[in-house]
Design a protein around this motif. Structure first.
Motif: not given
Length: 245
Positions: A106, A96-97, A100-103
């Motif tokens: 994948e 994850r970034e 931002s904790q976005e993935c």
């Protein structure tokens, strides 16, 4: 579908990486299953290597491009706790970034199942996932095949698949290659001594002993496997002298 779980290339000294199970779903996503009774040294590094290698191996032969790569999921089932108590029994891990904790990456993901964190009894199971976790945790105690817990459609299918794989020539070849690499390693030689008898009514055990006997006679193993016939308690006393079990 279940596929060969042999990983290449050679890792040096005749070693090759073998995990417990490799399969893929209808979309082509690959699942690597690793089952561990306890945490071993370099476990996390080994699990990440399995995932990375399975991902890159999809185009090693040069027949595919990067656009053909499919996701890989590594599922690790642990017989002891691996993460702190606040981490749930089943935990999901991806890159994850940081802020931002976005993935966004994948392709590789990791799932851990820590069996000691599961505390439900058979009467408390409310969904299929719980039934599977209970089976993985308590299966060794479910010795009675007439037990109703064995007779779910999913477990029946899994049992039949296990029986099929145990006689699959490709799988047998992979494990024999790994065994040979261990036994014939010149730097760390190993010898295996087998002794025992099968119950007259236990046909699988008799087949296993026949296979061991044939392997012991195989010139490729150069005497690294010994099979002692006519096993009894007298022979057992000699075998166990000075052995820490």
């Amino acid at each position: 579908d279940f596929v060969s779980n042999e990983q290449i290339p050679d890792l040096g000294q005749g070693k090759r990486s073998l995990f417990d199970l490799k399969c893929q779903d209808q979309s082509g996503t690959q699942f690597l299953v690793e089952m561990q009774c306890r945490r071993t040294p370099l476990l996390m590094q080994r699990i990440q290597y399995y995932g990375a290698h399975a991902y890159t191996a999809q185009i090693q032969a040069g027949e595919k491009t990067h656009g053909d790569l499919l996701p890989v999921v590594v599922l690790t089932i642990m017989g002891e706790s691996l993460f702190p108590p606040h981490v749930e029994m089943i935990s999901y891990h991806k890159v994850r970034e940081e802020k931002s904790q976005e993935c966004f990456l994948e392709a590789l993901s990791y799932v851990f199942v820590e069996l000691p964190k599961f505390h439900k009894g058979p009467e408390e199971l409310t969904e299929q996932l719980e039934e599977w976790v209970y089976f993985l945790q308590q299966g060794k105690h479910m010795v009675d095949k007439n037990d109703s817990a064995w007779h779910t459609p999913e477990l029946e299918k899994a049992w039949k698949e296990l029986q099929r794989l145990s006689h699959d020539p490709q799988m047998q070849h992979a494990y024999e290659a790994r065994l040979k690499a261990i036994l014939t390693d010149l730097r760390r030689p190993v010898q295996i001594i087998f002794a025992g008898k099968a119950h007259p009514a236990d046909e699988p055990a008799k087949q296993l002993l026949r296979a061991v006997f044939r392997t012991a006679k195989d010139p490729e193993f150069a005497g690294r496997i010994a099979f002692l016939e006519d096993y009894d308690m007298h022979v057992a006393r000699y075998l166990l002298q000075g052995v820490d079990l």
